[in-house]
Design a protein around this motif. Sequence first.
Motif, PDB file in Angstrom:
ATOM      1  N   SER A  74       0.831  -1.209   0.000  1.00 34.74           N
ATOM      2  CA  SER A  74       0.000   0.000   0.000  1.00 34.74           C
ATOM      3  C   SER A  74       0.862   1.253   0.000  1.00 34.74           C
ATOM      4  O   SER A  74       0.582   2.216  -0.726  1.00 34.74           O
ATOM      5  N   ARG A  75       1.898   1.249   0.807  1.00 34.02           N
ATOM      6  CA  ARG A  75       2.783   2.412   0.860  1.00 34.02           C
ATOM      7  C   ARG A  75       3.434   2.655  -0.495  1.00 34.02           C
ATOM      8  O   ARG A  75       3.564   3.796  -0.939  1.00 34.02           O
ATOM      9  N   PHE A  76       3.847   1.583  -1.163  1.00 37.45           N
ATOM     10  CA  PHE A  76       4.457   1.723  -2.486  1.00 37.45           C
ATOM     11  C   PHE A  76       3.452   2.296  -3.489  1.00 37.45           C
ATOM     12  O   PHE A  76       3.776   3.229  -4.222  1.00 37.45           O
ATOM     13  N   ASP A  77       2.242   1.742  -3.523  1.00 41.37           N
ATOM     14  CA  ASP A  77       1.211   2.255  -4.441  1.00 41.37           C
ATOM     15  C   ASP A  77       0.958   3.736  -4.206  1.00 41.37           C
ATOM     16  O   ASP A  77       0.865   4.518  -5.159  1.00 41.37           O
ATOM     17  N   LEU A  78       0.834   4.125  -2.953  1.00 39.64           N
ATOM     18  CA  LEU A  78       0.585   5.527  -2.623  1.00 39.64           C
ATOM     19  C   LEU A  78       1.761   6.412  -3.010  1.00 39.64           C
ATOM     20  O   LEU A  78       1.575   7.497  -3.579  1.00 39.64           O
ATOM     21  N   ALA A  79       2.982   5.955  -2.732  1.00 33.44           N
ATOM     22  CA  ALA A  79       4.169   6.742  -3.076  1.00 33.44           C
ATOM     23  C   ALA A  79       4.306   6.884  -4.590  1.00 33.44           C
ATOM     24  O   ALA A  79       4.583   7.977  -5.095  1.00 33.44           O
ATOM     25  N   TYR A  80       4.100   5.793  -5.308  1.00 33.21           N
ATOM     26  CA  TYR A  80       4.197   5.835  -6.775  1.00 33.21           C
ATOM     27  C   TYR A  80       3.152   6.788  -7.356  1.00 33.21           C
ATOM     28  O   TYR A  80       3.462   7.615  -8.217  1.00 33.21           O
ATOM     29  N   ARG A 129       6.081  -1.284 -10.413  1.00 31.34           N
ATOM     30  CA  ARG A 129       4.619  -1.130 -10.411  1.00 31.34           C
ATOM     31  C   ARG A 129       3.998  -1.980 -11.517  1.00 31.34           C
ATOM     32  O   ARG A 129       3.030  -2.697 -11.300  1.00 31.34           O
ATOM     33  N   ASN A 130       4.563  -1.909 -12.728  1.00 30.20           N
ATOM     34  CA  ASN A 130       4.036  -2.696 -13.845  1.00 30.20           C
ATOM     35  C   ASN A 130       4.175  -4.194 -13.580  1.00 30.20           C
ATOM     36  O   ASN A 130       3.263  -4.966 -13.892  1.00 30.20           O
ATOM     37  N   GLN A 131       5.305  -4.588 -13.007  1.00 33.76           N
ATOM     38  CA  GLN A 131       5.515  -6.000 -12.682  1.00 33.76           C
ATOM     39  C   GLN A 131       4.443  -6.481 -11.702  1.00 33.76           C
ATOM     40  O   GLN A 131       3.907  -7.579 -11.848  1.00 33.76           O
ATOM     41  N   SER A 132       4.131  -5.660 -10.735  1.00 34.87           N
ATOM     42  CA  SER A 132       3.107  -6.001  -9.750  1.00 34.87           C
ATOM     43  C   SER A 132       1.715  -6.013 -10.374  1.00 34.87           C
ATOM     44  O   SER A 132       0.948  -6.962 -10.194  1.00 34.87           O
ATOM     45  N   GLU A 133       1.388  -4.961 -11.113  1.00 35.88           N
ATOM     46  CA  GLU A 133       0.051  -4.812 -11.698  1.00 35.88           C
ATOM     47  C   GLU A 133      -0.250  -5.842 -12.774  1.00 35.88           C
ATOM     48  O   GLU A 133      -1.364  -6.342 -12.857  1.00 35.88           O
ATOM     49  N   TYR A 134       0.735  -6.108 -13.636  1.00 37.54           N
ATOM     50  CA  TYR A 134       0.469  -6.938 -14.818  1.00 37.54           C
ATOM     51  C   TYR A 134       0.954  -8.376 -14.704  1.00 37.54           C
ATOM     52  O   TYR A 134       0.478  -9.250 -15.420  1.00 37.54           O
ATOM     53  N   ASP A 135       1.932  -8.626 -13.807  1.00 42.56           N
ATOM     54  CA  ASP A 135       2.469  -9.981 -13.669  1.00 42.56           C
ATOM     55  C   ASP A 135       2.187 -10.593 -12.302  1.00 42.56           C
ATOM     56  O   ASP A 135       2.509 -11.763 -12.078  1.00 42.56           O
ATOM     57  N   GLY A 136       1.656  -9.797 -11.370  1.00 41.27           N
ATOM     58  CA  GLY A 136       1.366 -10.306 -10.041  1.00 41.27           C
ATOM     59  C   GLY A 136       2.600 -10.559  -9.198  1.00 41.27           C
ATOM     60  O   GLY A 136       2.554 -11.307  -8.228  1.00 41.27           O
ATOM     61  N   ILE A 137       3.711  -9.951  -9.576  1.00 44.21           N
ATOM     62  CA  ILE A 137       4.967 -10.143  -8.841  1.00 44.21           C
ATOM     63  C   ILE A 137       5.300  -8.843  -8.119  1.00 44.21           C
ATOM     64  O   ILE A 137       5.585  -7.828  -8.745  1.00 44.21           O
TER      65      ILE A 137
END
Length: 166
Positions: A74-80, A129-137
């Motif tokens: 959550s902190r990463f999403d908010l910071a990004y 962010r893209n790796q998390s959003e699109y690859d689930g990693i």
Amino acid sequence: MLDDGATTRSSRRFCPAGTVSCWESCLIIRALENLAQSGGLQREDTTQEEIDGLLTSGAHRLEDAENTSLSLESRFDLAYNAAHAVALAGLRWRGYRSNNRYTVFQVLPHTVGMSAEKWRVLDLAHKKRNQSEYDGIFEVDLALVEAVLRVTREIEAAVRALGAVK
């Protein structure tokens, strides 16, 4: 200088009193205009209300991202997203828009004078962010979150230093 009139109309946006030399201003204009001509950016007028809204959004997200009781994800999403909001405010202040999040970060040297080393922190964050959003990693550590927060604060200060849209 460009001869399409855009330089004359928007030159005040590129050279707020005392911030950059006329030479630096010309380089900023040329770099952003080259991206506009290639389709990477679109010229679009802005308002102070839009800039203020983006800065407010970024400031709220920054504040929330600093909340250590939240998960690292959550902190990463908010910071990004805070970084994107304040970087977009800088681009919009210059009179441009991009449909590509990466480009908003990539032009930071031209919009707020950010060093390549610092915007590369956001480049890494964008990739993660893209790796998390699109690859689930999700491979983000606290050091990256803190680096994004530091760079975002610098961008916010630089955009605020540009002053009001004229």
